[in-house]
Write a protein that holds these residues in place. Structure first.
Motif, PDB file in Angstrom:
ATOM      1  N   ILE A  77     -47.879  21.028 -19.360  1.00 27.68           N
ATOM      2  CA  ILE A  77     -48.706  21.127 -18.230  1.00 27.68           C
ATOM      3  C   ILE A  77     -48.329  19.963 -17.268  1.00 27.68           C
ATOM      4  O   ILE A  77     -48.113  20.504 -16.098  1.00 27.68           O
ATOM      5  CB  ILE A  77     -50.230  20.885 -18.703  1.00 27.68           C
ATOM      6  CG1 ILE A  77     -50.707  22.145 -19.600  1.00 27.68           C
ATOM      7  CG2 ILE A  77     -51.259  20.821 -17.379  1.00 27.68           C
ATOM      8  CD1 ILE A  77     -52.219  21.855 -20.089  1.00 27.68           C
ATOM      9  N   PRO A  78     -48.230  18.747 -17.597  1.00 23.97           N
ATOM     10  CA  PRO A  78     -47.758  17.869 -16.135  1.00 23.97           C
ATOM     11  C   PRO A  78     -46.514  18.334 -16.199  1.00 23.97           C
ATOM     12  O   PRO A  78     -46.113  18.162 -14.691  1.00 23.97           O
ATOM     13  CB  PRO A  78     -47.876  16.318 -17.032  1.00 23.97           C
ATOM     14  CG  PRO A  78     -47.954  16.623 -18.322  1.00 23.97           C
ATOM     15  CD  PRO A  78     -48.472  18.189 -18.664  1.00 23.97           C
ATOM     16  N   SER A  79     -45.591  18.812 -16.788  1.00 22.16           N
ATOM     17  CA  SER A  79     -44.087  19.067 -16.519  1.00 22.16           C
ATOM     18  C   SER A  79     -44.144  20.215 -15.372  1.00 22.16           C
ATOM     19  O   SER A  79     -43.467  20.430 -14.214  1.00 22.16           O
ATOM     20  CB  SER A  79     -43.568  19.522 -17.769  1.00 22.16           C
ATOM     21  OG  SER A  79     -41.951  19.630 -17.498  1.00 22.16           O
ATOM     22  N   MET A  81     -46.729  21.249 -13.490  1.00 23.26           N
ATOM     23  CA  MET A  81     -47.369  20.781 -12.371  1.00 23.26           C
ATOM     24  C   MET A  81     -46.271  20.039 -11.491  1.00 23.26           C
ATOM     25  O   MET A  81     -45.882  20.360 -10.098  1.00 23.26           O
ATOM     26  CB  MET A  81     -48.281  19.999 -12.506  1.00 23.26           C
ATOM     27  CG  MET A  81     -49.637  20.715 -13.227  1.00 23.26           C
ATOM     28  SD  MET A  81     -50.947  19.374 -13.671  1.00 23.26           S
ATOM     29  CE  MET A  81     -51.456  18.786 -11.911  1.00 23.26           C
ATOM     30  N   SER A  82     -45.234  19.267 -11.878  1.00 21.07           N
ATOM     31  CA  SER A  82     -44.295  18.628 -11.274  1.00 21.07           C
ATOM     32  C   SER A  82     -43.275  19.497 -10.659  1.00 21.07           C
ATOM     33  O   SER A  82     -42.714  19.481  -9.659  1.00 21.07           O
ATOM     34  CB  SER A  82     -43.790  17.482 -12.302  1.00 21.07           C
ATOM     35  OG  SER A  82     -44.600  16.530 -12.710  1.00 21.07           O
ATOM     36  N   PHE A  84     -43.686  22.542  -9.975  1.00 23.39           N
ATOM     37  CA  PHE A  84     -44.301  23.456  -8.776  1.00 23.39           C
ATOM     38  C   PHE A  84     -44.340  22.635  -7.656  1.00 23.39           C
ATOM     39  O   PHE A  84     -43.886  22.953  -6.494  1.00 23.39           O
ATOM     40  CB  PHE A  84     -45.851  23.940  -9.117  1.00 23.39           C
ATOM     41  CG  PHE A  84     -46.533  24.678  -8.111  1.00 23.39           C
ATOM     42  CD1 PHE A  84     -46.045  25.782  -7.893  1.00 23.39           C
ATOM     43  CD2 PHE A  84     -47.434  23.850  -7.275  1.00 23.39           C
ATOM     44  CE1 PHE A  84     -46.720  26.613  -6.866  1.00 23.39           C
ATOM     45  CE2 PHE A  84     -48.067  24.751  -6.233  1.00 23.39           C
ATOM     46  CZ  PHE A  84     -47.713  26.150  -6.081  1.00 23.39           C
ATOM     47  N   LEU A  85     -44.974  21.230  -7.710  1.00 23.61           N
ATOM     48  CA  LEU A  85     -44.897  20.504  -6.325  1.00 23.61           C
ATOM     49  C   LEU A  85     -43.366  20.260  -5.961  1.00 23.61           C
ATOM     50  O   LEU A  85     -43.177  20.070  -4.694  1.00 23.61           O
ATOM     51  CB  LEU A  85     -45.516  19.186  -6.804  1.00 23.61           C
ATOM     52  CG  LEU A  85     -46.850  19.342  -7.243  1.00 23.61           C
ATOM     53  CD1 LEU A  85     -47.680  17.867  -7.743  1.00 23.61           C
ATOM     54  CD2 LEU A  85     -47.880  19.760  -5.964  1.00 23.61           C
ATOM     55  N   SER A 154     -43.993  14.927 -16.839  1.00 23.40           N
ATOM     56  CA  SER A 154     -43.751  14.654 -15.261  1.00 23.40           C
ATOM     57  C   SER A 154     -42.421  14.583 -14.667  1.00 23.40           C
ATOM     58  O   SER A 154     -41.932  15.207 -13.971  1.00 23.40           O
ATOM     59  CB  SER A 154     -45.163  13.827 -14.780  1.00 23.40           C
ATOM     60  OG  SER A 154     -46.146  14.048 -15.044  1.00 23.40           O
ATOM     61  N   ASN A 197     -41.215  26.022 -18.453  1.00 26.95           N
ATOM     62  CA  ASN A 197     -41.057  25.258 -17.255  1.00 26.95           C
ATOM     63  C   ASN A 197     -39.991  26.002 -16.315  1.00 26.95           C
ATOM     64  O   ASN A 197     -40.341  26.080 -14.939  1.00 26.95           O
ATOM     65  CB  ASN A 197     -40.506  23.834 -17.723  1.00 26.95           C
ATOM     66  CG  ASN A 197     -41.404  23.099 -18.122  1.00 26.95           C
ATOM     67  OD1 ASN A 197     -42.586  23.188 -18.211  1.00 26.95           O
ATOM     68  ND2 ASN A 197     -40.818  21.725 -18.485  1.00 26.95           N
ATOM     69  N   SER A 204     -41.911  30.026  -8.542  1.00 28.11           N
ATOM     70  CA  SER A 204     -42.658  29.407  -7.576  1.00 28.11           C
ATOM     71  C   SER A 204     -41.689  29.417  -6.205  1.00 28.11           C
ATOM     72  O   SER A 204     -42.349  29.171  -5.114  1.00 28.11           O
ATOM     73  CB  SER A 204     -43.012  27.917  -8.379  1.00 28.11           C
ATOM     74  OG  SER A 204     -41.878  27.018  -8.130  1.00 28.11           O
TER      75      SER A 204
END
Length: 264
Positions: A77-79, A81-82, A84-85, A154, A197, A204
């Protein structure tokens, strides 16, 4: 050169099937130097190739019950998000001309390739020297370890978003050492994380680049075929014994990229 490129795509898949990772880090250099694809576009292509290949590779582990989805979520999950950003906000901020020193100009492509080369050298060190115990005496995790794993997730996400590499060389040690997952389960779980990922990262930013789907699908299909071959070979060959040799090869490739992009 394309024939050599397709041959290399098979080897990428074979390495994923045989040693559970590492091969994906060769995807971008193959796309750039053998297929002549722009470095930024190569990172996008790599996300798709690595994502699909890892997804196929994870199927056999899933069937054997060697995938821990709870731990995949903790790390993944944190991976995601990173990633995508990074793909949406960070990559567009990198200028086309990053640095100019006398006669040398560091373009965005060179900058990304140098980051990738550094990642390759780090991965080679992990593969040559890193020894992860097969069995773990401690089977419990604590909150600190979970937070550390999420933090590493992340970091992997940022690297995946920047250069399109799966990051298995970082994911597997984190799963084993921090989350106390047995090696075989860690490999299967890592493949699930990498596939998730990479495909999320690809989707994205897919609309921001022009993709040559025929070429991309052809390379992906060959890499997947390589995974099937590697999975069969893994029944007869101990992939762990090949890992250091593969690490030395990645080290040489990483140094070659640095020399080529800066001095040649």
């Amino acid at each position: 050169m394309e024939i050599i490129g397709y041959t290399a795509a098979i080897l990428i898949g074979v390495s994923l099937g045989l040693i559970g990772g590492g091969g994906s880090i060769l995807t971008v250099p193959v796309l750039v130097y053998l297929f002549g694809i722009d470095a930024f576009l190569a990172t996008e292509y790599s996300l798709f190739i690595v994502g699909v290949s890892s997804l196929v590779g994870s199927v056999s582990y899933f069937k054997k019950g060697l995938v821990n989805f709870k731990m995949a979520l903790i790390f993944g999950i944190p991976s995601v998000m990173s990633i995508f950003l990074t793909r949406i906000y960070l990559l567009p901020l990198i200028p086309q001309e990053v640095l100019r020193i006398e006669n040398f100009t560091m373009t965005k492509n060179i900058f990304l390739l140098l980051i990738f080369a550094g990642l390759m050298i780090l991965a080679s060190y992990k593969m040559i020297r890193g020894k992860i115990p097969e069995e773990l005496l401690e089977s419990t995790t604590n909150k600190k370890h979970v937070l550390q794993a999420a933090g590493q997730g992340s970091i992997v996400g940022v690297l995946t978003g920047l250069v399109g590499a799966g990051g298995g060389f970082m994911i597997i040690p984190a799963l084993v050492n921090l989350l106390k997952i047995p090696m075989k389960v860690a490999i299967g779980t890592s493949l699930v994380i990498i596939s998730f990922n990479s495909l999320i990262g690809f989707m994205s930013s897919e609309n921001h680049v022009k993709i040559e789907w025929q070429l991309l699908i052809s390379i992906t299909a060959i890499a997947v075929a390589g995974i099937v071959i590697g999975s069969q070979l893994s029944k007869k060959i101990d992939g762990k014994k090949l890992k250091p040799a593969f690490g030395w090869f990645i080290l040489i490739m990483g140094i070659y990229i640095v020399i080529k992009e800066i001095f040649l």
